[in-house]
Design an enzyme around this catalytic site. Structure first.
Site, short mmCIF file in Angstrom:
data_model
loop_
_atom_site.label_atom_id
_atom_site.label_comp_id
_atom_site.label_asym_id
_atom_site.label_seq_id
_atom_site.Cartn_x
_atom_site.Cartn_y
_atom_site.Cartn_z
N ASP A 197 -5.57 9.09 10.09
CA ASP A 197 -4.11 8.63 10.39
C ASP A 197 -3.60 9.42 11.70
OD1 ASP A 197 -3.61 6.97 7.90
OD2 ASP A 197 -3.89 8.95 7.02
N GLU B 102 0.85 -1.18 -0.12
CA GLU B 102 -0.03 -0.16 0.16
C GLU B 102 0.73 1.28 0.07
OE1 GLU B 102 -2.53 -0.07 3.37
OE2 GLU B 102 -3.53 -1.94 2.71
#
EC number: 4.2.1.20
Length: 268
Positions: free
Chosen positions: A60, A49
């Site tokens: 995040d 990824e």
């Protein structure tokens, strides 16, 4: 079959999970990031990824937020990220590569242009964390029409009544976020992960990848016994932040990838 389908089918035959590694494009800089990307498969990554840097990565945690800042300050753009994929593909036609990020940069780049260039570059899948199924027309459908898998996130708070909607149109694999919150948060209990995987298997035949909070070979091995994929991001990103220089960053990330791969491969 797509590269993702081929890889997961092969690993199922081998009776082991995939190690899915996440790194941010352009972190710590373009050249070192490309070197890491090229080195990950040999270090043991089965699926990669690659994060598309964005100014507001709301899902995040601190480690990946800082990686986004480092990459953007170094001049990383979506066009450069696609160039990085092309350079990676020039030497690797087998390893599945998924771009992960937020819709805003793609929207500004132009969806049609992005999908066309991503496909030409060799992108296999997309994970767009802020684009729910209600907005499938925006990117999911154009991507899948071009042969790019669209991978959905599910969480502990995704109820049984919501799951079919989330999973409808999903392809490649399902990414289960084992801790509600931001990336890199504390790991979920294995009992919780086992229950979640069983619940997801009632709704989909797609491979299931588990992420968020996996930091060691031992933890990766434990999750690999339960799921089809073990996703590790923040632990790798933290190695870059702590390295001090780019050569050390490359070395440390690939070393940790090797440790994680050993854990995953010896799990079953």
């Amino acid at each position: 079959m797509s590269r993702l389908q081929t890889r997961f089918a092969q690993l199922k035959q081998d009776n082991r999970a995939a190690l899915v590694t996440f790194v941010t494009a352009g972190d710590p800089d373009y050249d070192a990031s490309l070197e890491i990307l090229k080195g990950l498969p040999a270090a043991g990554a089965d699926v990669i990824e690659l994060g598309m840097p964005f100014t507001d990565p709301m899902a995040d945690g601190p480690a990946i937020q800082l990686a986004n800042i480092r990459a953007l300050q170094g001049g990383q753009t979506l066009a450069k990220t696609l160039r990085m994929v092309r350079e990676f593909r020039a030497g690797d036609s087998d390893t599945p590569l998924v771009l992960m990020g937020y819709f805003n940069p793609i929207h500004h780049y132009g969806v049609e242009r992005f999908v066309t260039e991503a496909k030409e570059a060799g992108v296999d899948g997309l994970i767009v964390v802020d684009l729910p199924p209600e907005h499938n027309e925006d990117l999911c459908h154009p991507a899948q029409a071009a042969g790019i898998d669209f991978i959905r996130l599910t969480t502990p708070t995704t109820g049984d009544e919501r799951l079919p909607t989330v999973l409808e149109g999903s392809s490649g694999f399902v990414y289960y976020v084992s801790v509600a919150g931001v990336t890199g948060a504390n790991a979920a209990t294995l009992e919780h992960v086992e229950e979640a995987v069983a619940r997801l298997r009632r709704h989909t035949d797609l491979p299931i990848g588990i992420g968020f909070g996996i930091r060691s070979a031992e933890h990766a091995a434990a999750v690999a016994r339960l799921a089809d994929g073990v996703v590790v991001g923040s632990a790798l990103i933290e190695r870059i932040a702590k390295a001090g220089d780019t050569a050390r960053a490359v070395k440390d990330v690939l070393a940790l990838c090797g440790e994680l791969a050993e854990g995953v491969r010896n799990a079953r």
